[in-house]
Design a protein around this motif. Structure first.
Motif, mmCIF file in Angstrom:
data_model
loop_
_atom_site.group_PDB
_atom_site.id
_atom_site.type_symbol
_atom_site.label_atom_id
_atom_site.label_comp_id
_atom_site.label_asym_id
_atom_site.label_seq_id
_atom_site.Cartn_x
_atom_site.Cartn_y
_atom_site.Cartn_z
ATOM 1 N N THR A 47 -62.895 53.132 -31.465
ATOM 2 C CA THR A 47 -64.212 53.757 -31.620
ATOM 3 C C THR A 47 -64.716 54.215 -30.259
ATOM 4 O O THR A 47 -64.307 53.693 -29.221
ATOM 5 C CB THR A 47 -65.253 52.802 -32.247
ATOM 6 N N GLY A 49 -68.541 56.117 -28.426
ATOM 7 C CA GLY A 49 -69.894 56.633 -28.595
ATOM 8 C C GLY A 49 -70.418 57.140 -27.265
ATOM 9 O O GLY A 49 -70.090 56.598 -26.210
ATOM 10 N N SER A 66 -70.588 59.966 -31.951
ATOM 11 C CA SER A 66 -69.815 58.747 -32.160
ATOM 12 C C SER A 66 -68.678 59.048 -33.121
ATOM 13 O O SER A 66 -68.798 59.938 -33.971
ATOM 14 C CB SER A 66 -70.716 57.651 -32.730
ATOM 15 N N SER A 67 -67.575 58.299 -32.996
ATOM 16 C CA SER A 67 -66.444 58.514 -33.878
ATOM 17 C C SER A 67 -65.544 57.289 -33.873
ATOM 18 O O SER A 67 -65.602 56.469 -32.956
ATOM 19 C CB SER A 67 -65.648 59.742 -33.431
ATOM 20 N N GLY A 68 -64.720 57.174 -34.897
ATOM 21 C CA GLY A 68 -63.778 56.075 -34.976
ATOM 22 C C GLY A 68 -62.566 56.452 -35.793
ATOM 23 O O GLY A 68 -62.627 57.356 -36.630
ATOM 24 N N LYS A 80 -65.818 54.388 -40.377
ATOM 25 C CA LYS A 80 -67.109 54.892 -40.837
ATOM 26 C C LYS A 80 -68.004 55.136 -39.635
ATOM 27 O O LYS A 80 -68.042 54.324 -38.709
ATOM 28 C CB LYS A 80 -67.757 53.872 -41.766
ATOM 29 N N THR A 81 -68.737 56.244 -39.673
ATOM 30 C CA THR A 81 -69.713 56.565 -38.633
ATOM 31 C C THR A 81 -71.041 56.908 -39.288
ATOM 32 O O THR A 81 -71.070 57.654 -40.266
ATOM 33 C CB THR A 81 -69.243 57.751 -37.768
ATOM 34 N N THR A 82 -72.119 56.356 -38.747
ATOM 35 C CA THR A 82 -73.460 56.701 -39.216
ATOM 36 C C THR A 82 -74.307 57.091 -38.010
ATOM 37 O O THR A 82 -74.161 56.539 -36.924
ATOM 38 C CB THR A 82 -74.150 55.524 -39.944
ATOM 39 N N ALA A 92 -76.449 55.693 -33.248
ATOM 40 C CA ALA A 92 -75.167 55.986 -33.874
ATOM 41 C C ALA A 92 -74.327 54.719 -33.867
ATOM 42 O O ALA A 92 -74.403 53.918 -32.935
ATOM 43 C CB ALA A 92 -74.432 57.091 -33.123
ATOM 44 N N GLN A 93 -73.538 54.548 -34.917
ATOM 45 C CA GLN A 93 -72.650 53.396 -34.996
ATOM 46 C C GLN A 93 -71.345 53.835 -35.651
ATOM 47 O O GLN A 93 -71.350 54.482 -36.694
ATOM 48 C CB GLN A 93 -73.284 52.277 -35.810
ATOM 49 N N SER A 94 -70.235 53.460 -35.038
ATOM 50 C CA SER A 94 -68.917 53.708 -35.611
ATOM 51 C C SER A 94 -68.195 52.381 -35.763
ATOM 52 O O SER A 94 -68.235 51.540 -34.857
ATOM 53 C CB SER A 94 -68.086 54.639 -34.726
ATOM 54 N N GLN A 108 -65.909 48.372 -32.978
ATOM 55 C CA GLN A 108 -67.254 48.805 -33.354
ATOM 56 C C GLN A 108 -67.988 49.270 -32.108
ATOM 57 O O GLN A 108 -68.013 48.570 -31.099
ATOM 58 C CB GLN A 108 -68.021 47.653 -34.001
#
Length: 147
Positions: A47, A49, A66-68, A80-82, A92-94, A108
């Motif tokens: 991940t 960010g 952000s990406s994973g 999953k990325t939000t 942002a969280q991945s 994470q």
């Protein structure tokens, strides 16, 4: 056979007071980012960010991304990325995780811009049954100088 799950980077822009900064000098600016990877057996997860902000006398402009991704030779892989925004912050969280029976890898990353504070942190972990888990932590904070 590898199973790949990938989520393309997500980016948002937030302009304070409805103003867009175009070729204007920032009174204060900063960038922050973190990322990490974990792997064990036939699994891997990564991940990343990043965020930036520019403060001017006419408002604030911030961006976040952000990406994973995860892969597993014979098991399951998810990513999953939000990204959430409101008038006071961008977040942002991945999360990425790969599992193959008892072996797993996960990562994470959480990134946030709130006012004059930019933060990014990444946690990774991998584990093979019967062995000690491998863990990693990366935290970065940038506080912009007062105006």
């Amino acid at each position: 056979m590898f199973r790949w799950i990938s989520i393309a980077g997500i980016a948002l822009s937030l302009s304070g007071a409805g103003n867009t900064v175009v070729a204007q000098d920032c009174d204060a600016a900063g960038t922050v980012g973190s990322g990490g990877s974990a792997s064990a057996g036939g699994t891997s997860a990564s991940t990343v960010g990043t965020a930036g902000t520019c403060l001017t006398d006419t408002g604030t402009t911030s961006s976040i991304g952000s990406s994973g991704s995860a892969a597993s030779a014979d098991g399951k892989a998810t990513a999953k990325t939000t990204v959430n925004e409101n008038p006071t912050q961008l977040k942002a969280q991945s999360k990425a995780q790969a599992m193959d029976q008892g072996t797993f890898s996960k990562s994470q990353t959480k990134t946030r811009v709130k006012g004059d504070r930019l933060e990014s942190s990444t946690r990774t972990m991998s584990h093979v049954p019967g062995e000690k888990p491998e863990k990693s932590v990366s935290d970065t904070t940038v506080i912009l100088p007062p105006q």
